[in-house]
Design a protein around this motif. Sequence first.
Motif, short mmCIF file in Angstrom:
data_model
loop_
_atom_site.label_atom_id
_atom_site.label_comp_id
_atom_site.label_asym_id
_atom_site.label_seq_id
_atom_site.Cartn_x
_atom_site.Cartn_y
_atom_site.Cartn_z
N UNK A 60 0.84 -1.20 0.00
CA UNK A 60 0.00 0.00 0.00
C UNK A 60 0.88 1.25 0.00
N UNK A 61 0.52 2.20 -0.87
CA UNK A 61 1.21 3.50 -0.88
C UNK A 61 0.17 4.57 -0.63
N UNK A 62 0.37 5.42 0.37
CA UNK A 62 -0.54 6.53 0.66
C UNK A 62 0.24 7.83 0.56
N UNK A 63 -0.24 8.74 -0.28
CA UNK A 63 0.44 10.04 -0.42
C UNK A 63 -0.45 11.14 0.12
N UNK A 64 0.13 12.10 0.84
CA UNK A 64 -0.64 13.19 1.41
C UNK A 64 -1.22 12.79 2.76
N UNK A 124 3.98 5.44 3.59
CA UNK A 124 3.21 6.65 3.88
C UNK A 124 4.11 7.83 3.48
N UNK A 125 3.60 8.67 2.57
CA UNK A 125 4.44 9.73 2.01
C UNK A 125 3.82 11.10 2.25
N UNK A 126 4.58 12.02 2.79
CA UNK A 126 4.15 13.40 3.02
C UNK A 126 2.89 13.52 3.88
N UNK A 148 9.06 11.93 4.41
CA UNK A 148 8.70 13.32 4.20
C UNK A 148 9.55 13.83 3.04
N UNK A 149 8.93 14.02 1.88
CA UNK A 149 9.71 14.45 0.71
C UNK A 149 9.61 15.94 0.51
N UNK A 150 8.52 16.54 1.01
CA UNK A 150 8.31 17.97 0.89
C UNK A 150 9.37 18.69 1.73
N UNK A 151 10.22 19.51 1.08
CA UNK A 151 11.32 20.14 1.83
C UNK A 151 10.83 21.08 2.93
N UNK A 152 9.55 21.52 2.83
CA UNK A 152 9.03 22.47 3.82
C UNK A 152 8.12 21.81 4.83
N UNK A 153 8.16 20.49 4.89
CA UNK A 153 7.28 19.77 5.81
C UNK A 153 8.12 19.23 6.96
N UNK A 154 7.72 19.60 8.18
CA UNK A 154 8.42 19.09 9.36
C UNK A 154 7.67 17.86 9.84
N UNK A 212 3.81 22.42 -7.91
CA UNK A 212 4.76 23.45 -7.45
C UNK A 212 4.78 23.59 -5.94
N UNK A 213 3.62 23.32 -5.28
CA UNK A 213 3.58 23.45 -3.82
C UNK A 213 3.89 22.11 -3.14
N UNK A 214 4.50 21.19 -3.89
CA UNK A 214 4.91 19.89 -3.37
C UNK A 214 3.77 18.98 -2.93
N UNK A 215 2.55 19.25 -3.47
CA UNK A 215 1.43 18.35 -3.17
C UNK A 215 1.37 17.28 -4.25
N UNK A 216 1.01 16.08 -3.84
CA UNK A 216 0.92 14.97 -4.78
C UNK A 216 -0.36 15.09 -5.60
N UNK A 217 -0.31 14.77 -6.88
CA UNK A 217 -1.51 14.71 -7.71
C UNK A 217 -1.39 13.51 -8.65
N UNK A 218 -2.53 13.07 -9.14
CA UNK A 218 -2.56 12.00 -10.14
C UNK A 218 -3.27 12.55 -11.36
N UNK A 219 -2.64 12.51 -12.52
CA UNK A 219 -3.33 12.97 -13.72
C UNK A 219 -3.51 11.79 -14.67
N UNK A 220 -4.70 11.74 -15.28
CA UNK A 220 -5.03 10.64 -16.18
C UNK A 220 -5.35 11.23 -17.54
N UNK A 221 -4.68 10.81 -18.58
CA UNK A 221 -5.09 11.23 -19.91
C UNK A 221 -5.25 10.01 -20.80
#
Length: 397
Positions: free
Chosen positions: A26-30, A49-51, A73-79, A371-380
């Motif tokens: 299982x991978x959970x982002x955000x 568990x990521x970010x 924690x991959x987001x450089x601004x996340x403590x 750009x704000x280091x939030x994870x997204x999923x795009x489908x095309x």
Amino acid sequence: MLFRKYILAVLTLITSVMARTITTNTIDRGAISLGLGDTIIEDGVYWSIIDNLATAFAGNVDVGSGSGLYISGLNPLLSMSVTLLSGSLTNDGIISLNAVQSLLAPTYSLVGISFTNNGEMYLGADGSFGSPNIQITAPIWNNNGLLVFYQKTRSSASIELGTSGLDIKNNGQICFFNELYTQRTNIVGTGCITLDENSSIFLSNTLLNIDTNQVFYLADSASSIQVHAISFSKTYNVAGFGNGNKIGLDVTLVNLPPLLNGYTYDTKTGILTLRGGGVLSPMNFNIGLGYNPSLFKIVTDDNTGIIRIPAGAVTYSGPPPNSVPSVCQPCKKLPPAPGTSATEFTTTATSTNSDGFTCTEVDDIIVSTDKSNSWFTSTSTITAGCISNPTNTITST
Ligand SMILES: *[C@@H]1O[C@H](CO)[C@@H](O)[C@H](O)[C@H]1NC(C)=O
């Protein structure tokens, strides 16, 4: 009506204290919510568990054999913060808490009632800004596996292990990279504590018992041991002394030769003795045989976080003349966590529409950060279309 609401409330409560069991990779982002129950990772699967800003375990945490619990924690601004409140932590697989990419110092506060590591456990931070707060302080504390504390840059923060005045039992391997560990407990067991890459240990409460079978291994030329000087002699087991690393006391060595020597080395027993003078007893370090007495020198230990004692330490300019005991196992740095890099892949979905045609859609999926280091999923959609199914045609004729 009221009764039904009550039942619902009870049911909700039961669900939220129920164990969270991970049965497939299982991978959970955000942001995610962990609930109040136990966390169980079944044998052979991982949970990455990521970010997630705060990962707070309320119940027991049980990582099975061949399993993984990765919190990154991959987001450089996340403590990032990972806390264990009152449960037991048992690891038979891999646990990796990784905030090495974040400039903000993480908090890893694993308290709980007991800690048992039989597998591999890694706690990583950057260390260049602020002070990472890293502690595993359960009153029942057992390491039988590999336990690694890693900082990219050494900070003045100190690792805390065990509950002050109680025991930590190390029959395994503990490794420090760019870290300071301040001892506040008895250290029992026959394991090894390796001070790798610019790491130090401060044995701050030497009235407590430190097992003479425990090996402190100075693996790096910038590593050091500082020991609180007390009024009765003690002996510590040290491997790897040489190449300029340091063994010292928290007082200046009293060196007035030929009357008093700040240190002596016994070529027959392999014991290095440091003297702090006054009511303080000499402290002994079993560094082993083969040292050349002319290569020792009194120096000052300037390592970050260590109390700076002028002329309080001894160094040896040659390489260590004897081998490291086999109880000291290799140290390893943090393993990569699943799902932490951006990925792109295609999926193919096949369905049958109401006219009996077979429809196929091929999608391109991108999982990445904005750009704000939030994870997204795009489908095309790459291709989509329906064709008549020859098998269907035949059967319907
Ligand atoms: C050890 O760490 C300190 C603090 O980060 C740094 O100033 C020093 O250069 C490091 N020493 C070595 C030998 O890497």
